[in-house]
Design a protein around this motif. Sequence first.
Motif, PDB file in Angstrom:
ATOM      1  N   MET A   1      33.470  53.955 183.218  1.00 58.19           N
ATOM      2  CA  MET A   1      33.024  55.307 182.950  1.00 58.19           C
ATOM      3  C   MET A   1      34.093  56.311 183.371  1.00 58.19           C
ATOM      4  O   MET A   1      34.212  57.358 182.746  1.00 58.19           O
ATOM      5  CB  MET A   1      31.706  55.568 183.672  1.00 58.19           C
ATOM      6  N   GLU A   2      34.841  55.985 184.408  1.00 59.52           N
ATOM      7  CA  GLU A   2      35.911  56.880 184.839  1.00 59.52           C
ATOM      8  C   GLU A   2      36.903  57.140 183.704  1.00 59.52           C
ATOM      9  O   GLU A   2      37.407  58.247 183.562  1.00 59.52           O
ATOM     10  CB  GLU A   2      36.645  56.312 186.058  1.00 59.52           C
ATOM     11  N   ASP A   3      37.173  56.114 182.894  1.00 58.80           N
ATOM     12  CA  ASP A   3      38.094  56.282 181.764  1.00 58.80           C
ATOM     13  C   ASP A   3      37.548  57.275 180.738  1.00 58.80           C
ATOM     14  O   ASP A   3      38.302  58.044 180.158  1.00 58.80           O
ATOM     15  CB  ASP A   3      38.359  54.946 181.075  1.00 58.80           C
ATOM     16  N   VAL A   4      36.248  57.251 180.513  1.00 57.41           N
ATOM     17  CA  VAL A   4      35.627  58.153 179.538  1.00 57.41           C
ATOM     18  C   VAL A   4      35.730  59.599 180.017  1.00 57.41           C
ATOM     19  O   VAL A   4      35.937  60.512 179.231  1.00 57.41           O
ATOM     20  CB  VAL A   4      34.148  57.766 179.308  1.00 57.41           C
ATOM     21  N   LEU A   5      35.629  59.802 181.332  1.00 59.23           N
ATOM     22  CA  LEU A   5      35.598  61.159 181.886  1.00 59.23           C
ATOM     23  C   LEU A   5      36.956  61.673 182.341  1.00 59.23           C
ATOM     24  O   LEU A   5      37.049  62.790 182.828  1.00 59.23           O
ATOM     25  CB  LEU A   5      34.615  61.195 183.063  1.00 59.23           C
ATOM     26  N   LYS A   6      38.013  60.898 182.180  1.00 61.28           N
ATOM     27  CA  LYS A   6      39.322  61.294 182.716  1.00 61.28           C
ATOM     28  C   LYS A   6      39.836  62.614 182.146  1.00 61.28           C
ATOM     29  O   LYS A   6      40.571  63.329 182.821  1.00 61.28           O
ATOM     30  CB  LYS A   6      40.336  60.183 182.510  1.00 61.28           C
ATOM     31  N   ASP A   7      39.445  62.971 180.937  1.00 62.63           N
ATOM     32  CA  ASP A   7      39.905  64.210 180.311  1.00 62.63           C
ATOM     33  C   ASP A   7      39.036  65.424 180.666  1.00 62.63           C
ATOM     34  O   ASP A   7      39.319  66.535 180.217  1.00 62.63           O
ATOM     35  CB  ASP A   7      39.921  64.059 178.785  1.00 62.63           C
ATOM     36  N   PHE A   8      38.006  65.202 181.450  1.00 62.16           N
ATOM     37  CA  PHE A   8      37.046  66.272 181.762  1.00 62.16           C
ATOM     38  C   PHE A   8      36.985  66.470 183.273  1.00 62.16           C
ATOM     39  O   PHE A   8      36.050  66.023 183.941  1.00 62.16           O
ATOM     40  CB  PHE A   8      35.664  65.928 181.203  1.00 62.16           C
ATOM     41  N   SER A   9      37.964  67.175 183.806  1.00 59.78           N
ATOM     42  CA  SER A   9      38.093  67.310 185.257  1.00 59.78           C
ATOM     43  C   SER A   9      36.928  68.057 185.905  1.00 59.78           C
ATOM     44  O   SER A   9      36.660  67.863 187.093  1.00 59.78           O
ATOM     45  CB  SER A   9      39.400  68.016 185.594  1.00 59.78           C
ATOM     46  N   ARG A  10      36.232  68.866 185.160  1.00 61.00           N
ATOM     47  CA  ARG A  10      35.112  69.631 185.728  1.00 61.00           C
ATOM     48  C   ARG A  10      33.829  68.812 185.810  1.00 61.00           C
ATOM     49  O   ARG A  10      32.848  69.259 186.400  1.00 61.00           O
ATOM     50  CB  ARG A  10      34.870  70.890 184.905  1.00 61.00           C
TER      51      ARG A  10
ATOM     52  N   GLN B   1      31.719  59.988 174.578  1.00 62.68           N
ATOM     53  CA  GLN B   1      32.867  60.812 174.943  1.00 62.68           C
ATOM     54  C   GLN B   1      32.998  62.009 174.000  1.00 62.68           C
ATOM     55  O   GLN B   1      33.279  63.126 174.439  1.00 62.68           O
ATOM     56  CB  GLN B   1      34.136  59.980 174.944  1.00 62.68           C
ATOM     57  N   GLU B   2      32.789  61.804 172.722  1.00 61.91           N
ATOM     58  CA  GLU B   2      32.871  62.906 171.760  1.00 61.91           C
ATOM     59  C   GLU B   2      31.773  63.938 172.018  1.00 61.91           C
ATOM     60  O   GLU B   2      32.012  65.150 171.940  1.00 61.91           O
ATOM     61  CB  GLU B   2      32.777  62.387 170.320  1.00 61.91           C
TER      62      GLU B   2
ATOM     63  N   ILE C   1      30.310  69.384 174.313  1.00 65.08           N
ATOM     64  CA  ILE C   1      29.604  70.160 175.343  1.00 65.08           C
ATOM     65  C   ILE C   1      30.611  70.841 176.260  1.00 65.08           C
ATOM     66  O   ILE C   1      30.490  72.022 176.578  1.00 65.08           O
ATOM     67  CB  ILE C   1      28.644  69.254 176.149  1.00 65.08           C
ATOM     68  N   HIS C   2      31.622  70.097 176.680  1.00 61.80           N
ATOM     69  CA  HIS C   2      32.635  70.615 177.595  1.00 61.80           C
ATOM     70  C   HIS C   2      33.368  71.817 176.981  1.00 61.80           C
ATOM     71  O   HIS C   2      33.635  72.802 177.680  1.00 61.80           O
ATOM     72  CB  HIS C   2      33.612  69.481 177.929  1.00 61.80           C
ATOM     73  N   GLU C   3      33.665  71.752 175.704  1.00 63.16           N
ATOM     74  CA  GLU C   3      34.357  72.862 175.034  1.00 63.16           C
ATOM     75  C   GLU C   3      33.471  74.078 174.851  1.00 63.16           C
ATOM     76  O   GLU C   3      33.961  75.203 174.755  1.00 63.16           O
ATOM     77  CB  GLU C   3      34.895  72.393 173.687  1.00 63.16           C
ATOM     78  N   SER C   4      32.163  73.862 174.801  1.00 66.74           N
ATOM     79  CA  SER C   4      31.255  74.984 174.553  1.00 66.74           C
ATOM     80  C   SER C   4      30.881  75.742 175.832  1.00 66.74           C
ATOM     81  O   SER C   4      30.308  76.812 175.750  1.00 66.74           O
ATOM     82  CB  SER C   4      29.990  74.500 173.853  1.00 66.74           C
ATOM     83  N   ILE C   5      31.230  75.189 176.988  1.00 67.28           N
ATOM     84  CA  ILE C   5      30.866  75.879 178.240  1.00 67.28           C
ATOM     85  C   ILE C   5      32.065  76.563 178.868  1.00 67.28           C
ATOM     86  O   ILE C   5      33.166  76.391 178.497  1.00 67.28           O
ATOM     87  CB  ILE C   5      30.229  74.909 179.262  1.00 67.28           C
TER      88      ILE C   5
END
Length: 68
Positions: free
Chosen positions: A1-10, A58-59, A64-68
């Motif tokens: 799961m860490e690999d999936v979230l590596k691009d989302f530091s927040r 991940q997509e 979601i990450h881009e919209s916040i």
Amino acid sequence: MEDVLKDFSRIKLATINAKEVPEIAGYLMAFTVPVLVLYFDGKEVLREARIVHLEKFQENIRKIHESI
């Protein structure tokens, strides 16, 4: 799961083992495993359970990450 979230530091990752904390299943209404839940400002914004397609998950996180 860490690999999936590596691009989302927040986004912070927490793992809970329902066998070790059985009351969590009822609280999260998680009656199958695995369950991946994403919260924003204390509200659930994404849930995937049982068969999780990581690329799709991940997509969805990216959107979601881009919209916040």
